[in-house]
Design a protein around this motif. Structure first.
Motif, mmCIF file in Angstrom:
data_model
loop_
_atom_site.group_PDB
_atom_site.id
_atom_site.type_symbol
_atom_site.label_atom_id
_atom_site.label_comp_id
_atom_site.label_asym_id
_atom_site.label_seq_id
_atom_site.Cartn_x
_atom_site.Cartn_y
_atom_site.Cartn_z
ATOM 1 N N ASN A 125 67.900 -74.811 -22.953
ATOM 2 C CA ASN A 125 66.511 -74.435 -22.672
ATOM 3 C C ASN A 125 65.878 -73.742 -23.866
ATOM 4 O O ASN A 125 64.721 -74.007 -24.225
ATOM 5 C CB ASN A 125 66.477 -73.533 -21.441
ATOM 6 N N VAL A 126 66.626 -72.837 -24.498
ATOM 7 C CA VAL A 126 66.105 -72.129 -25.669
ATOM 8 C C VAL A 126 65.825 -73.109 -26.807
ATOM 9 O O VAL A 126 64.769 -73.048 -27.467
ATOM 10 C CB VAL A 126 67.089 -71.040 -26.120
ATOM 11 N N LEU A 127 66.751 -74.035 -27.043
ATOM 12 C CA LEU A 127 66.550 -75.015 -28.108
ATOM 13 C C LEU A 127 65.369 -75.935 -27.805
ATOM 14 O O LEU A 127 64.578 -76.256 -28.698
ATOM 15 C CB LEU A 127 67.826 -75.842 -28.310
ATOM 16 N N ALA A 128 65.231 -76.346 -26.546
ATOM 17 C CA ALA A 128 64.112 -77.224 -26.183
ATOM 18 C C ALA A 128 62.777 -76.521 -26.336
ATOM 19 O O ALA A 128 61.761 -77.165 -26.615
ATOM 20 C CB ALA A 128 64.290 -77.719 -24.751
ATOM 21 N N SER A 129 62.762 -75.198 -26.165
ATOM 22 C CA SER A 129 61.505 -74.460 -26.306
ATOM 23 C C SER A 129 61.024 -74.396 -27.745
ATOM 24 O O SER A 129 59.879 -74.014 -28.005
ATOM 25 C CB SER A 129 61.664 -73.044 -25.756
ATOM 26 N N LEU A 130 61.903 -74.747 -28.683
ATOM 27 C CA LEU A 130 61.549 -74.707 -30.104
ATOM 28 C C LEU A 130 61.329 -76.101 -30.690
ATOM 29 O O LEU A 130 61.167 -76.242 -31.900
ATOM 30 C CB LEU A 130 62.643 -73.984 -30.893
ATOM 31 N N LYS A 131 61.343 -77.116 -29.847
ATOM 32 C CA LYS A 131 61.160 -78.487 -30.293
ATOM 33 C C LYS A 131 59.734 -78.959 -30.058
ATOM 34 O O LYS A 131 58.984 -78.385 -29.266
ATOM 35 C CB LYS A 131 62.122 -79.427 -29.546
ATOM 36 N N THR A 132 59.399 -80.047 -30.736
ATOM 37 C CA THR A 132 58.135 -80.731 -30.452
ATOM 38 C C THR A 132 58.322 -81.616 -29.221
ATOM 39 O O THR A 132 59.455 -81.869 -28.777
ATOM 40 C CB THR A 132 57.709 -81.592 -31.646
ATOM 41 N N ASN A 133 57.217 -82.092 -28.663
ATOM 42 C CA ASN A 133 57.302 -82.967 -27.497
ATOM 43 C C ASN A 133 58.078 -84.241 -27.803
ATOM 44 O O ASN A 133 58.842 -84.739 -26.961
ATOM 45 C CB ASN A 133 55.896 -83.315 -27.000
#
Length: 284
Positions: free
Chosen positions: A36-44
């Motif tokens: 979840n933390v990593l996905a929050s730092l990614k682009t769509n």
């Protein structure tokens, strides 16, 4: 090989198996949080195309949009207000009640104790319809204080049950010494009993915080205006919006933001919580 050596060998194997099991369990719990933390730092695009890979860059704009566009900050503020008021009402009612039921002897004490214990089997969801009708007639809907009062009332039976065990574990000698020194019942409660029952009170605060912070059904039913909705409702609305806006980065950023207070509270009070759970089983 002697019998003692066999016992030590089997004990060592058992501890190794237990440690491996606990390690696997910890990884199972921590991996979704890390993802979840990593996905929050990614682009769509990265979330959709390579959900299991590391982000190519740290997109902190996701958190900015979570607070500006998704209004996560407003929802969190409402939750903080509701939790603080709920905790205040709960402690003001549960602590004196547990003190009376746990340390005083009077006619009807058993009936009152059983009355509170019966409340453990009544969940707020089960009486939500008559509760809604009553609050509607009394004009209590869409009000954060009355939502807090409902939360505190629903948690009161468990809180009294929990604190009563701590109150009983405190020796009566301290109470008698306070009475001799001139303390009344309230003075004894606030100056002697409450400091000694601090582990139990902290345990209650932690459990209640998690319960109030994550509650969804009652908040969804009793709060109607967007300006007063709490964080579970805000996240639900945000997830519904993202089905069409496809701004997954801000969605995961909002989820991480909501998780931070619970992690911080548990990290700060974990030792007291463990101490309180251990002392709760001791009866004087």
């Amino acid at each position: 090989m002697t019998i003692s050596a066999k016992k030590k060998s089997s004990s060592g194997i058992g501890k190794l198996v237990l440690r491996i099991f606990l390690l696997i369990q910890a990884l199972v719990v921590l991996y979704p949080l890390l993802w979840n933390v990593l996905a929050s730092l990614k682009t769509n695009a990265e979330v959709m195309e390579s959900p299991w890979s590391l982000p190519s860059a740290l997109n902190w704009d996701n958190y900015v949009r979570a607070f500006t566009t998704a209004k996560i900050g407003d929802y969190m503020l409402n939750s903080v207000i509701v939790v603080i008021m709920s905790m205040a009402v709960l402690l003001l009612t549960a602590v004196p009640t547990a003190y009376v039921l746990g340390r005083m002897r009077f006619r009807g004490r058993s009936f009152l104790t059983n009355f509170y214990m019966a409340g453990l089997f009544i969940g707020g969801v089960y009486i939500i319809v008559p509760l809604f009708m009553m609050m509607n007639d009394l004009h209590m809907l869409d009000n954060r204080f009355w939502l807090s009062a409902v939360y505190a009332t629903g948690s009161l039976p468990f809180s009294v049950f929990l604190l009563t065990g701590f109150m009983k574990s405190i020796p009566h000698d301290y109470e008698e010494a306070a009475m001799i020194d001139g303390c009344g019942y309230f003075g004894t409660l606030f100056r002697v009993i409450m400091p000694m029952a601090r582990p139990g009170i902290i345990t209650l605060i932690v459990f209640s915080f998690f319960d109030f912070w994550n509650e969804y059904v009652l908040a969804m039913t009793f709060i109607t205006s967007d300006a007063k909705k709490t964080i579970p409702i805000g996240l639900s609305n945000l997830m519904a919006i993202q089905q069409y806006a496809t701004d997954w980065g801000s969605l995961f950023a909002g989820l991480v933001t909501v998780l931070v207070p619970t992690i911080v509270v548990y990290a700060l009070l974990q030792k007291k919580l463990t101490q309180g759970m251990m002392l709760g089983g001791v009866k004087g």
